[in-house]
Write an enzyme that holds these catalytic residues in place. Structure first.
Site, short mmCIF file in Angstrom:
data_model
loop_
_atom_site.label_atom_id
_atom_site.label_comp_id
_atom_site.label_asym_id
_atom_site.label_seq_id
_atom_site.Cartn_x
_atom_site.Cartn_y
_atom_site.Cartn_z
N SER A 1 61.27 48.16 -78.75
CA SER A 1 62.36 47.24 -79.05
C SER A 1 62.20 45.97 -78.23
O SER A 1 61.69 46.01 -77.11
CB SER A 1 63.70 47.89 -78.70
OG SER A 1 64.74 46.94 -78.77
N TYR B 1 68.58 52.37 -72.39
CA TYR B 1 67.82 52.12 -73.61
C TYR B 1 66.70 51.11 -73.35
O TYR B 1 65.53 51.34 -73.71
CB TYR B 1 68.75 51.61 -74.71
CG TYR B 1 68.05 51.30 -76.01
CD1 TYR B 1 67.72 52.33 -76.89
CD2 TYR B 1 67.71 50.00 -76.35
CE1 TYR B 1 67.07 52.05 -78.08
CE2 TYR B 1 67.07 49.71 -77.54
CZ TYR B 1 66.75 50.74 -78.41
OH TYR B 1 66.10 50.46 -79.58
#
Length: 180
Positions: free
Chosen positions: A88, A121
């Site tokens: 990401s 994350y």
């Protein structure tokens, strides 16, 4: 039209499950030309896995890392082969080093007091990229390449479902995102 699809169980929140999956896959005596590491959780409340690790770190990174390690020999024997790690753009917004520049393991699997879902994350996705780069460095001479990728800006999925603030953010961004 000749493809055969077979589902196998794999729980990245359990290193024992990862090990059982790898053993079951290897017992099929099939080549492994591509392995895509794509599973992830986002914005989940702090909790520990059965292995005693923070769940975002284990599911998003460590489970994939362990799976690739267990299947490395098969990947080499199946050459040419490739590992694709879905990461990401969020990896850019964190650090996993302490003030002296050394890897700070406490940041990877933080205590409940030190936990923030978004940082967990981001850190897991930074680990994905570092792992993919090192895997490519080590295995490309053996015919196994590894690449990491960012799938696109906030592709709309249900990954945001764990907290209403993330749901609101993703809903507002929805007109500007890609669909699956």
């Amino acid at each position: 039209h000749k493809a055969k699809v077979e589902a196998m169980t794999l729980d990245l929140a359990s290193l024992q499950s990862v090990q059982h999956f790898a053993e079951a896959f290897k017992s099929k005596n099939l080549p492994l030309h591509i392995l895509i590491c794509n599973a992830a959780v986002f914005g989940v409340p702090w909790c520990l896995t059965e292995d005693g690790l923070e769940s975002t770190f284990q599911v998003n990174h460590l489970g994939h890392f362990y799976l690739v390690q267990l299947l490395e020999g098969l990947l080499r024997r199946s050459s040419p082969a490739r590992v694709v790690v879905v990461s990401s753009e969020s990896h850019r917004f964190t650090e996993i080093k302490d003030s002296s520049g050394k890897l700070d393991f406490s940041l990877l699997s933080p205590s409940k007091k030190e936990y923030w879902a978004m940082l967990a994350y981001n850190r897991s996705k930074l680990c994905n990229i570092l792992f993919s780069n090192e895997l490519n460095r080590r295995l490309s001479p053996h015919g196994v390449t590894s690449n990491s990728l960012h799938p696109g800006n906030m592709i709309y999925s249900s990954i945001h479902r764990n907290w209403w603030v993330y749901t609101l953010l993703f809903t507002l961004a929805r007109p500007f995102t890609k669909s699956m």
